[in-house]
Design an enzyme around this catalytic site. Structure first.
Site, PDB file in Angstrom:
ATOM      1  N   MET A   1      12.199  42.694  55.864  1.00  0.00           N
ATOM      2  CA  MET A   1      11.589  41.482  55.300  1.00  0.00           C
ATOM      3  C   MET A   1      12.195  41.137  53.938  1.00  0.00           C
ATOM      4  O   MET A   1      11.831  40.126  53.343  1.00  0.00           O
ATOM      5  CB  MET A   1      10.074  41.673  55.142  1.00  0.00           C
ATOM      6  CG  MET A   1       9.344  41.966  56.420  1.00  0.00           C
ATOM      7  SD  MET A   1       9.511  40.604  57.603  1.00  0.00           S
ATOM      8  CE  MET A   1       7.806  40.279  57.980  1.00  0.00           C
ATOM      9  N   SER A   2      13.071  41.978  53.414  1.00  0.00           N
ATOM     10  CA  SER A   2      13.609  41.773  52.067  1.00  0.00           C
ATOM     11  C   SER A   2      15.060  41.295  52.125  1.00  0.00           C
ATOM     12  O   SER A   2      15.967  42.068  52.458  1.00  0.00           O
ATOM     13  CB  SER A   2      13.535  43.098  51.294  1.00  0.00           C
ATOM     14  OG  SER A   2      14.395  43.052  50.173  1.00  0.00           O
TER      15      SER A   2
END
Ligand SMILES: N[C@@H](CCC(=O)N[C@@H](CS)C(=O)NCC(=O)O)C(=O)O
Length: 216
Positions: free
Chosen positions: A10-11
């Site tokens: 998600m980063s």
């Protein structure tokens, strides 16, 4: 022992490091961290990185965070002078200029996406949309004279930017409003980690869209 990378799909900054690992075929052990579950705030993690962020690397007790510092460290350690970050002062300076701009670009995008990601709002306001569009408009101008962000060849600057742009695309931004960026995004398909990054960007995009009434 190989380097360990603490990472989350998600980063975007963490995914930039994955793009580099795939591009150079580096032997790095990847440990997934659940940011939303607070796994960057444990005592063990804070001892490594008091700024509690992914990406973080552990190179046998040498801890480094900030994705752009990690990207350039890995190239200089394993492939010094590689064309992704050549050892030529002017070329390096142009790449560094983009990396520094990317730090503030990502901060602007993260201020918008992060509010939704952390469940602080389900409404994407005009102000939030305008901030994203204005940041992308600035990037579009970087490509006025060249196809890649630091010249006519792909460099680590492009790897740093791609995951954030892919995340925006999968979160609903219509990139065709920015024709140079649109063409650059298409050229990025040649990168070895492109497809895997798309999968992660889509995962973020699906989550983002499920959290908001109306997208970007
Ligand atoms: N400027 C940093 C940004 C890193 C960052 O913001 N990471 C976020 C995920 S995208 C994070 O780890 N947040 C968890 C936390 O703050 O606890 C970089 O490029 O590495």
């Amino acid at each position: 022992m190989p380097i360990t990378l603490y990472y989350s799909p998600m980063s975007p900054p963490a995914r930039a490091v994955i793009l580099l690992i795939k591009e150079l075929g580096l032997n790095v052990e990847i440990k997934a961290i659940d940011v939303r579950a607070g796994e960057t705030r444990t005592e063990e993690f804070l001892r490594m990185n008091p700024e509690h962020t992914v990406p973080t690397i552990d190179d046998n007790g040498f801890y480094l965070w900030e994705s752009r510092a990690i990207l350039t460290y890995l190239i200089e350690k394993f492939h010094p002078g590689h064309e992704l970050y050549p050892n030529i002062p002017k070329e390096k300076a142009l790449i560094n200029r983009v990396l520094h701009h990317d730090l503030s670009f990502y901060a602007k995008i993260s201020a918008v996406l992060g509010q939704v990601f952390r469940g602080l709002t389900s409404v994407v306001t005009d102000e939030m949309k305008n901030s994203v569009v204005s940041a992308l408009g600035d990037l579009e101008l970087f490509l006025i004279r060249n196809d890649w962000f630091a010249g006519e060849k792909v460099t680590v600057a492009d790897l740093s930017l791609l995951p954030t742009i892919a995340t925006l695309v999968h979160s609903g931004i219509d990139l065709s409003r920015f024709p140079r960026l649109f063409a650059w995004y298409d050229n990025c398909k040649a990168l070895k980690g492109y497809q895997d990054d798309q999968v992660a960007a889509q995962q973020f995009g699906n989550f983002f869209k499920s959290m908001v009434k109306e997208g970007l």
